[in-house]
Design an enzyme around this catalytic site. Structure first.
Site, PDB file in Angstrom:
ATOM      1  CG  LEU A 172      -1.965  -1.062   1.367  1.00  0.00           C
ATOM      2  CD1 LEU A 172      -2.691  -0.930   2.704  1.00  0.00           C
ATOM      3  CD2 LEU A 172      -2.967  -1.000   0.223  1.00  0.00           C
ATOM      4  CG  ASP A 173       0.339   4.325  -2.833  1.00  0.00           C
ATOM      5  OD1 ASP A 173       1.189   3.570  -3.339  1.00  0.00           O
ATOM      6  OD2 ASP A 173      -0.610   4.826  -3.464  1.00  0.00           O
ATOM      7  CE  LYS A 174       5.316   8.936   4.835  1.00  0.00           C
ATOM      8  NZ  LYS A 174       6.336   9.999   4.667  1.00  0.00           N
TER       9      LYS A 174
END
Length: 350
Positions: A172-174
């Site tokens: 997942l993105d940050k």
């Protein structure tokens, strides 16, 4: 089918695998004693006269990249006859005695255990499902060599060091919150990776997007790295990108005041059929509905959101070992929950 909201258990210990050793990475059980910097010294001979400092140092410390040696120069780790040499391009003179303090690279420190609180919503001896908070980077990379989910997994589960990417099979993105599955054994990691490749792991997201979404729609557009900005992804012609499909379902529409004008905001349920980097963000932007606060893709902040309004709310898959059907849910984090309530949207449908 098991519908799970929480639970946790302990993990066993293990050792570093050949993949990490080959990359110059450190054993998770290392106590850090090997981090003490080594000092090397040599006199510049006639063949080194007039040579650039950084190039000459590659002969004194050939196991390090020139970029790392340049960084050591700039940190003041290199001296000549007791005086610091601060410029990589400095030309050396025959007879100078050069000393260097060899500090480990940032990359070599990246795969270290770091104790952190992880919200584990499901776990057994084969896998765990993590509810990732906003702001947690999944995997070490330039600018984030520590404090990542991988570091936390290595501390919680030292045997993760024997697994590819510590058992991480998707990301997942940050600034995207929500559910991720990680494998705890090589058998589970292999099976989960195959399930993801076969599109048998079902990932569903909740998002807040600009514009009015009142009917379901499908975005099926290939994607690739943006040719202009390497930090972004972009829609691509089918022959130049990787296939990507996102199904979008409306859950509610509200209005937000922006600069004195009312603008519609839609709560949507997104179902991934593929798992390309930034897929939902790019597909919704392409459809004219960028996510709230997704400034990378044209989404203006609103309703208190300061990061892209995207949450991985449901994860469904067959257990890679037992074949049990698992379906796990994650509640919206507080920032997005407040914005969601302001839109007056419904919940993720069954």
């Amino acid at each position: 089918m098991s519908e799970v909201d929480g639970g946790a258990a302990g993990w066993s210990r293990g050792t570093m695998d050949a993949e990490y050793r080959a990359g110059g990475l450190t054993d998770p059980e290392d106590d850090g004693a090997d981090d003490a910097p080594e000092r090397r010294s040599a006199e510049v001979d006639a063949s080194g006269h007039g040579e650039r400092l950084d190039r000459w140092l590659t002969g004194l410390a050939p196991e390090f990249s020139r970029n790392h040696l340049q960084a050591l120069i700039e940190r003041g780790c290199v001296t000549a006859d007791g005086r610091p040499l601060a410029k990589p391009a400095l030309k050396l003179r025959a007879g100078q005695r050069v000393d260097i303090e060899l500090q480990p690279t940032d990359e070599s420190r990246a795969f270290r255990p770091e104790a952190m609180a992880l919200n584990v919503v499901y776990e057994d001896e084969h896998l765990a499902v993590i509810d990732k908070p906003v702001g947690l980077v999944v995997h070490p990379a330039p600018g984030n060599w520590s404090g990542t989910l991988m570091n936390g997994l290595l501390a919680r589960h030292p045997a993760a060091a024997t697994l590819p990417r510590a058992g991480i099979v998707h990301r997942l993105d940050k600034d995207t919150s929500g559910l991720m599955v990680v494998g705890k054994t090589l058998e589970a990691v292999t099976a989960l990776s195959r399930q993801i490749a076969a599109r048998e792991v079902h990932r569903e997201y909740l998002a807040l997007a600009w514009g009015r979404v009142e009917e379901p729609f499908v975005v099926e557009k290939a994607m690739r790295r943006d040719p202009v900005s390497r930090v972004k992804m972009a829609i691509a012609p089918a022959n130049l990108g990787k296939p990507a499909r996102t199904d979008v379902f409306p859950l509610g529409v509200g209005e937000v005041q922006v600069n004195g004008q009312a603008r519609p905001v839609s709560a949507v349920h997104c179902v991934l059929h593929t798992g390309r980097t930034h897929q939902i963000r790019v597909h919704l932007m392409h459809s004219g509905h960028p996510l709230l606060a997704d400034t990378l893709y044209g989404g203006v902040p609103a309703l208190g959101m300061t990061r892209q309004a995207l949450h991985a709310a449901r994860l469904s898959f067959a257990h890679p070992i037992t074949a049990e059907a698992l379906s796990l849910r994650s509640a919206l984090p507080s920032d997005m929950a407040l914005a969601w309530a302001a839109v007056g949207a419904g919940d993720l449908s069954d």
